[in-house]
Motif scaffolding. Structure first.
Motif, PDB file in Angstrom:
ATOM      1  N   ASP A 124       0.857  -1.191   0.000  1.00  0.00           N
ATOM      2  CA  ASP A 124       0.000   0.000   0.000  1.00  0.00           C
ATOM      3  C   ASP A 124       0.890   1.237   0.000  1.00  0.00           C
ATOM      4  O   ASP A 124       1.616   1.481   0.967  1.00  0.00           O
ATOM      5  N   LEU A 125       0.821   2.011  -1.062  1.00  0.00           N
ATOM      6  CA  LEU A 125       1.724   3.152  -1.223  1.00  0.00           C
ATOM      7  C   LEU A 125       0.960   4.468  -1.331  1.00  0.00           C
ATOM      8  O   LEU A 125       1.429   5.426  -1.954  1.00  0.00           O
ATOM      9  N   ARG A 126      -0.233   4.503  -0.740  1.00  0.00           N
ATOM     10  CA  ARG A 126      -1.015   5.746  -0.730  1.00  0.00           C
ATOM     11  C   ARG A 126      -1.426   6.038   0.708  1.00  0.00           C
ATOM     12  O   ARG A 126      -2.579   5.817   1.106  1.00  0.00           O
ATOM     13  N   PRO A 127      -0.511   6.528   1.534  1.00  0.00           N
ATOM     14  CA  PRO A 127      -0.828   6.789   2.943  1.00  0.00           C
ATOM     15  C   PRO A 127      -1.797   7.951   3.092  1.00  0.00           C
ATOM     16  O   PRO A 127      -1.916   8.811   2.215  1.00  0.00           O
ATOM     17  N   HIS A 128      -2.488   7.968   4.243  1.00  0.00           N
ATOM     18  CA  HIS A 128      -3.473   9.011   4.535  1.00  0.00           C
ATOM     19  C   HIS A 128      -3.111   9.667   5.863  1.00  0.00           C
ATOM     20  O   HIS A 128      -3.051   8.981   6.890  1.00  0.00           O
ATOM     21  N   LEU A 129      -2.890  10.972   5.865  1.00  0.00           N
ATOM     22  CA  LEU A 129      -2.635  11.692   7.104  1.00  0.00           C
ATOM     23  C   LEU A 129      -3.959  11.940   7.806  1.00  0.00           C
ATOM     24  O   LEU A 129      -4.828  12.643   7.290  1.00  0.00           O
ATOM     25  N   ILE A 130      -4.102  11.358   8.988  1.00  0.00           N
ATOM     26  CA  ILE A 130      -5.346  11.499   9.752  1.00  0.00           C
ATOM     27  C   ILE A 130      -5.341  12.805  10.541  1.00  0.00           C
ATOM     28  O   ILE A 130      -6.361  13.472  10.679  1.00  0.00           O
ATOM     29  N   THR A 131      -4.211  13.162  11.089  1.00  0.00           N
ATOM     30  CA  THR A 131      -4.058  14.466  11.737  1.00  0.00           C
ATOM     31  C   THR A 131      -2.947  15.216  11.021  1.00  0.00           C
ATOM     32  O   THR A 131      -2.038  14.612  10.447  1.00  0.00           O
ATOM     33  N   ARG A 132      -3.038  16.535  11.038  1.00  0.00           N
ATOM     34  CA  ARG A 132      -2.030  17.377  10.406  1.00  0.00           C
ATOM     35  C   ARG A 132      -1.599  18.461  11.371  1.00  0.00           C
ATOM     36  O   ARG A 132      -2.352  18.844  12.268  1.00  0.00           O
ATOM     37  N   LEU A 133      -0.393  18.952  11.156  1.00  0.00           N
ATOM     38  CA  LEU A 133       0.139  20.023  11.985  1.00  0.00           C
ATOM     39  C   LEU A 133       0.678  21.134  11.094  1.00  0.00           C
ATOM     40  O   LEU A 133       1.203  20.875  10.007  1.00  0.00           O
ATOM     41  N   ASP A 134       0.576  22.363  11.577  1.00  0.00           N
ATOM     42  CA  ASP A 134       1.198  23.478  10.879  1.00  0.00           C
ATOM     43  C   ASP A 134       2.697  23.218  10.726  1.00  0.00           C
ATOM     44  O   ASP A 134       3.299  22.488  11.527  1.00  0.00           O
TER      45      ASP A 134
END
Length: 290
Positions: A124-134
Protein backbone atom coordinates in the motif's frame (compact mmCIF):
# COMPACT_ATOMS: atom_id res chain seq x y z
CA UNK A 1 -4.17 -6.58 2.62
CA UNK A 2 -6.48 -8.20 5.17
CA UNK A 3 -7.79 -7.58 8.67
CA UNK A 4 -9.60 -9.95 11.03
CA UNK A 5 -11.93 -9.35 14.00
CA UNK A 6 -13.59 -11.86 16.32
CA UNK A 7 -17.19 -10.85 16.96
CA UNK A 8 -17.80 -10.54 20.72
CA UNK A 9 -21.57 -9.86 20.70
CA UNK A 10 -24.29 -12.11 22.08
CA UNK A 11 -26.61 -12.17 19.06
CA UNK A 12 -26.05 -12.81 15.32
CA UNK A 13 -25.34 -9.63 13.39
CA UNK A 14 -25.07 -8.72 9.71
CA UNK A 15 -21.57 -8.05 8.44
CA UNK A 16 -22.42 -4.50 7.40
CA UNK A 17 -23.87 -3.55 10.77
CA UNK A 18 -20.90 -5.06 12.59
CA UNK A 19 -18.34 -3.25 10.46
CA UNK A 20 -20.24 0.01 10.84
CA UNK A 21 -20.09 -0.44 14.62
CA UNK A 22 -16.31 -0.62 14.27
CA UNK A 23 -16.24 2.61 12.29
CA UNK A 24 -16.35 1.51 8.64
CA UNK A 25 -18.01 4.02 6.34
CA UNK A 26 -20.84 3.26 3.92
CA UNK A 27 -18.72 4.10 0.87
CA UNK A 28 -15.90 1.72 1.77
CA UNK A 29 -18.33 -1.12 2.52
CA UNK A 30 -19.92 -0.66 -0.90
CA UNK A 31 -16.52 -0.62 -2.59
CA UNK A 32 -15.61 -3.92 -0.93
CA UNK A 33 -19.00 -5.38 -1.78
CA UNK A 34 -18.74 -4.33 -5.41
CA UNK A 35 -15.51 -6.08 -6.23
CA UNK A 36 -12.68 -4.26 -4.47
CA UNK A 37 -12.51 -6.79 -1.67
CA UNK A 38 -14.01 -9.87 -0.06
CA UNK A 39 -15.65 -10.91 3.22
CA UNK A 40 -14.64 -14.16 4.91
CA UNK A 41 -16.26 -15.87 7.88
CA UNK A 42 -14.38 -18.83 9.33
CA UNK A 43 -11.99 -18.44 6.38
CA UNK A 44 -14.79 -18.93 3.80
CA UNK A 45 -15.84 -16.21 1.36
CA UNK A 46 -19.40 -15.16 2.13
CA UNK A 47 -21.96 -12.69 0.81
CA UNK A 48 -21.97 -9.23 2.45
CA UNK A 49 -25.52 -9.87 3.69
CA UNK A 50 -24.32 -12.82 5.80
CA UNK A 51 -24.87 -12.78 9.55
CA UNK A 52 -21.96 -13.67 11.81
CA UNK A 53 -22.37 -15.53 15.08
CA UNK A 54 -20.85 -14.75 18.48
CA UNK A 55 -17.11 -15.54 18.58
CA UNK A 56 -16.86 -16.07 14.82
CA UNK A 57 -13.89 -14.47 13.04
CA UNK A 58 -14.63 -12.01 10.25
CA UNK A 59 -11.90 -11.15 7.75
CA UNK A 60 -11.99 -8.47 5.09
CA UNK A 61 -9.58 -8.52 2.17
CA UNK A 62 -9.01 -5.42 0.06
CA UNK A 63 -6.97 -4.47 -2.97
CA UNK A 64 -4.27 -1.84 -2.39
CA UNK A 65 -5.09 1.68 -3.51
CA UNK A 66 -3.27 2.93 -6.59
CA UNK A 67 -0.31 5.16 -5.60
CA UNK A 68 -0.74 8.89 -6.08
CA UNK A 69 1.86 9.69 -8.72
CA UNK A 70 1.57 13.40 -7.98
CA UNK A 71 3.15 12.81 -4.54
CA UNK A 72 6.94 12.76 -4.90
CA UNK A 73 9.09 10.29 -2.99
CA UNK A 74 11.32 11.65 -0.23
CA UNK A 75 14.04 9.59 1.44
CA UNK A 76 14.42 11.96 4.37
CA UNK A 77 14.07 10.34 7.79
CA UNK A 78 10.98 9.99 9.98
CA UNK A 79 10.87 9.90 13.76
CA UNK A 80 8.50 6.93 14.14
CA UNK A 81 6.97 6.59 17.61
CA UNK A 82 4.77 3.58 16.77
CA UNK A 83 4.10 1.34 13.80
CA UNK A 84 1.95 -1.68 12.98
CA UNK A 85 0.25 -2.97 9.83
CA UNK A 86 -2.30 -0.15 9.89
CA UNK A 87 -0.76 2.90 11.57
CA UNK A 88 2.26 5.12 11.81
CA UNK A 89 2.55 7.59 14.68
CA UNK A 90 5.20 10.15 13.84
CA UNK A 91 6.87 12.82 15.95
CA UNK A 92 7.09 15.64 13.40
CA UNK A 93 9.91 18.16 13.77
CA UNK A 94 9.31 21.89 13.57
CA UNK A 95 9.81 23.21 10.05
CA UNK A 96 8.45 20.20 8.15
CA UNK A 97 5.13 20.64 6.34
CA UNK A 98 2.46 17.94 6.68
CA UNK A 99 1.32 17.72 3.05
CA UNK A 100 2.55 19.12 -0.30
CA UNK A 101 1.45 22.61 -1.23
CA UNK A 102 2.45 25.53 -3.43
CA UNK A 103 5.61 26.35 -1.45
CA UNK A 104 6.76 22.85 -0.40
CA UNK A 105 6.08 19.99 -2.78
CA UNK A 106 8.74 17.29 -2.40
CA UNK A 107 9.72 16.97 1.26
CA UNK A 108 6.67 16.94 3.47
CA UNK A 109 5.59 14.29 5.97
CA UNK A 110 3.46 12.70 3.25
CA UNK A 111 6.42 12.51 0.86
CA UNK A 112 8.60 10.98 3.57
CA UNK A 113 5.97 8.41 4.53
CA UNK A 114 5.59 7.35 0.90
CA UNK A 115 9.35 6.92 0.65
CA UNK A 116 9.40 4.94 3.89
CA UNK A 117 6.62 2.60 2.73
CA UNK A 118 8.46 1.93 -0.52
CA UNK A 119 11.73 1.28 1.33
CA UNK A 120 10.04 -1.18 3.70
CA UNK A 121 8.31 -3.11 0.89
CA UNK A 122 4.70 -2.11 1.59
CA UNK A 123 2.08 -3.06 -0.99
CA UNK A 124 0.00 0.00 0.00
CA UNK A 125 1.72 3.15 -1.22
CA UNK A 126 -1.01 5.75 -0.73
CA UNK A 127 -0.83 6.79 2.94
CA UNK A 128 -3.47 9.01 4.53
CA UNK A 129 -2.63 11.69 7.10
CA UNK A 130 -5.35 11.50 9.75
CA UNK A 131 -4.06 14.47 11.74
CA UNK A 132 -2.03 17.38 10.41
CA UNK A 133 0.14 20.02 11.99
CA UNK A 134 1.20 23.48 10.88
CA UNK A 135 4.71 23.65 9.47
CA UNK A 136 6.16 25.22 12.63
CA UNK A 137 4.16 23.09 15.08
CA UNK A 138 5.97 19.90 16.06
CA UNK A 139 4.79 16.74 17.73
CA UNK A 140 2.54 13.74 17.23
CA UNK A 141 0.85 13.04 13.93
CA UNK A 142 -1.22 9.96 12.96
CA UNK A 143 -0.93 8.32 9.55
CA UNK A 144 -3.14 5.52 8.20
CA UNK A 145 -1.09 3.18 6.02
CA UNK A 146 -4.03 2.30 3.79
CA UNK A 147 -7.56 3.38 2.91
CA UNK A 148 -9.22 0.76 5.13
CA UNK A 149 -7.57 2.26 8.20
CA UNK A 150 -8.41 5.78 7.02
CA UNK A 151 -12.09 4.90 6.69
CA UNK A 152 -12.24 3.03 9.99
CA UNK A 153 -10.82 5.97 11.99
CA UNK A 154 -12.82 8.70 10.22
CA UNK A 155 -15.78 8.41 12.61
CA UNK A 156 -13.54 9.25 15.58
CA UNK A 157 -12.21 12.27 13.71
CA UNK A 158 -15.66 13.51 12.71
CA UNK A 159 -17.14 13.00 16.17
CA UNK A 160 -14.08 14.49 17.91
CA UNK A 161 -13.59 11.42 20.12
CA UNK A 162 -9.90 11.25 19.22
CA UNK A 163 -8.02 13.02 22.01
CA UNK A 164 -5.52 15.61 20.84
CA UNK A 165 -3.60 17.64 23.40
CA UNK A 166 -1.00 20.33 22.84
CA UNK A 167 1.43 22.29 24.96
CA UNK A 168 1.71 26.01 24.23
CA UNK A 169 3.58 28.97 25.64
CA UNK A 170 1.40 32.07 25.63
CA UNK A 171 2.11 35.64 26.57
CA UNK A 172 1.13 36.97 29.98
CA UNK A 173 -0.89 35.33 32.74
CA UNK A 174 -4.35 33.84 32.27
CA UNK A 175 -7.18 34.76 34.62
CA UNK A 176 -8.04 31.13 35.47
CA UNK A 177 -6.10 27.89 35.84
CA UNK A 178 -8.68 26.11 33.70
CA UNK A 179 -10.95 27.46 31.03
CA UNK A 180 -12.63 27.08 27.65
CA UNK A 181 -12.54 29.34 24.62
CA UNK A 182 -15.72 28.87 22.62
CA UNK A 183 -15.56 31.18 19.62
CA UNK A 184 -16.38 30.50 15.94
CA UNK A 185 -13.52 30.79 13.47
CA UNK A 186 -13.69 31.93 9.85
CA UNK A 187 -11.29 32.40 6.94
CA UNK A 188 -9.90 35.79 6.00
CA UNK A 189 -10.55 36.16 2.30
CA UNK A 190 -7.28 35.99 0.36
CA UNK A 191 -5.19 35.43 3.51
CA UNK A 192 -3.66 32.51 5.38
CA UNK A 193 -4.78 33.75 8.79
CA UNK A 194 -8.14 33.05 10.40
CA UNK A 195 -10.37 35.30 12.46
CA UNK A 196 -13.04 35.10 15.16
CA UNK A 197 -16.36 35.62 13.36
CA UNK A 198 -19.94 34.96 14.47
CA UNK A 199 -20.59 33.47 11.02
CA UNK A 200 -17.61 31.13 11.20
CA UNK A 201 -17.41 27.45 12.11
CA UNK A 202 -17.92 26.46 15.77
CA UNK A 203 -14.62 26.01 17.60
CA UNK A 204 -13.97 24.92 21.19
CA UNK A 205 -10.58 24.92 22.93
CA UNK A 206 -10.02 23.82 26.54
CA UNK A 207 -6.89 24.65 28.52
CA UNK A 208 -5.16 24.05 31.85
CA UNK A 209 -2.34 26.22 33.23
CA UNK A 210 0.79 24.15 33.92
CA UNK A 211 3.53 26.71 34.64
CA UNK A 212 4.02 30.45 34.77
CA UNK A 213 6.95 32.81 34.47
CA UNK A 214 7.31 36.59 34.68
CA UNK A 215 5.59 37.22 31.36
CA UNK A 216 4.53 33.82 30.04
CA UNK A 217 2.26 30.87 30.80
CA UNK A 218 2.64 27.24 29.75
CA UNK A 219 -0.74 25.66 29.06
CA UNK A 220 -1.98 22.19 28.25
CA UNK A 221 -4.57 22.52 25.52
CA UNK A 222 -7.24 20.08 24.34
CA UNK A 223 -8.99 20.53 21.01
CA UNK A 224 -12.68 19.66 20.93
CA UNK A 225 -12.90 20.76 17.29
CA UNK A 226 -10.29 20.85 14.55
CA UNK A 227 -10.24 24.26 12.88
CA UNK A 228 -7.19 25.60 11.07
CA UNK A 229 -4.96 27.60 13.47
CA UNK A 230 -7.56 27.05 16.19
CA UNK A 231 -5.25 27.29 19.21
CA UNK A 232 -3.38 30.24 17.79
CA UNK A 233 -6.54 32.17 16.90
CA UNK A 234 -8.29 31.44 20.18
CA UNK A 235 -5.48 32.51 22.50
CA UNK A 236 -4.81 35.64 20.44
CA UNK A 237 -8.52 36.47 20.73
CA UNK A 238 -8.32 36.61 24.55
CA UNK A 239 -5.17 38.74 24.54
CA UNK A 240 -2.64 35.95 25.08
CA UNK A 241 -1.09 35.11 21.69
CA UNK A 242 1.40 32.29 21.46
CA UNK A 243 5.00 33.38 21.91
CA UNK A 244 6.70 33.63 18.52
CA UNK A 245 3.45 33.65 16.56
CA UNK A 246 4.00 36.47 14.06
CA UNK A 247 0.71 35.72 12.28
CA UNK A 248 -1.43 36.45 15.35
CA UNK A 249 0.54 39.16 17.15
CA UNK A 250 2.88 37.07 19.29
CA UNK A 251 6.23 38.41 20.50
CA UNK A 252 8.92 37.41 17.96
CA UNK A 253 11.94 38.96 19.69
CA UNK A 254 13.32 35.52 20.66
CA UNK A 255 11.43 33.10 18.39
CA UNK A 256 10.21 33.39 14.80
CA UNK A 257 7.58 30.65 15.05
CA UNK A 258 4.81 29.78 17.50
CA UNK A 259 5.77 27.73 20.56
CA UNK A 260 3.19 24.99 20.11
CA UNK A 261 3.71 21.24 20.37
CA UNK A 262 1.34 18.29 19.80
CA UNK A 263 2.21 16.49 23.02
CA UNK A 264 -0.48 13.80 23.38
CA UNK A 265 -2.57 11.68 21.02
CA UNK A 266 -5.07 9.00 22.01
CA UNK A 267 -7.52 6.99 19.90
CA UNK A 268 -9.34 3.67 19.93
CA UNK A 269 -7.76 1.33 17.41
CA UNK A 270 -10.70 0.02 15.33
CA UNK A 271 -8.72 -3.13 14.48
CA UNK A 272 -7.61 -4.24 17.97
CA UNK A 273 -10.33 -2.28 19.85
CA UNK A 274 -7.62 -1.11 22.28
CA UNK A 275 -7.10 2.47 23.39
CA UNK A 276 -3.79 3.72 22.00
CA UNK A 277 -2.09 6.63 23.77
CA UNK A 278 1.14 8.38 22.83
CA UNK A 279 3.08 11.30 24.28
CA UNK A 280 5.90 13.47 22.97
CA UNK A 281 8.54 15.39 24.92
CA UNK A 282 8.67 19.15 24.51
CA UNK A 283 11.42 20.53 22.26
CA UNK A 284 14.29 22.50 23.82
CA UNK A 285 12.87 25.78 22.53
CA UNK A 286 10.27 25.69 25.29
CA UNK A 287 13.01 25.78 27.94
CA UNK A 288 14.96 28.46 26.10
CA UNK A 289 12.08 30.89 26.61
CA UNK A 290 12.11 30.54 30.39
Amino acid sequence: MENTWVYQGDEPIKIKKYLQSLGMGHRLFNDLKNGEGAFLVDHRIVRPTTKILPHQPLTIKAQPEAPDDSVAISEESLNIVYEDNNWLVIDKPVGVTSIPGPTVKNDTVLNRVKGYLIATGSSDLRPHLITRLDRFTGGLLLVAKHHIASSMISQQVQQHTMLKEYTALVEGHLNADHGKIDQPIARREGEISRVIDANGQPALTEYWVEKQGNDWTQVRVRLHTGRTHQIRVHFASIGHPLIGDHLYGGNTSKFTHQLLHASKLSFKDPFTLKQMTFTSELPMTFDQNK
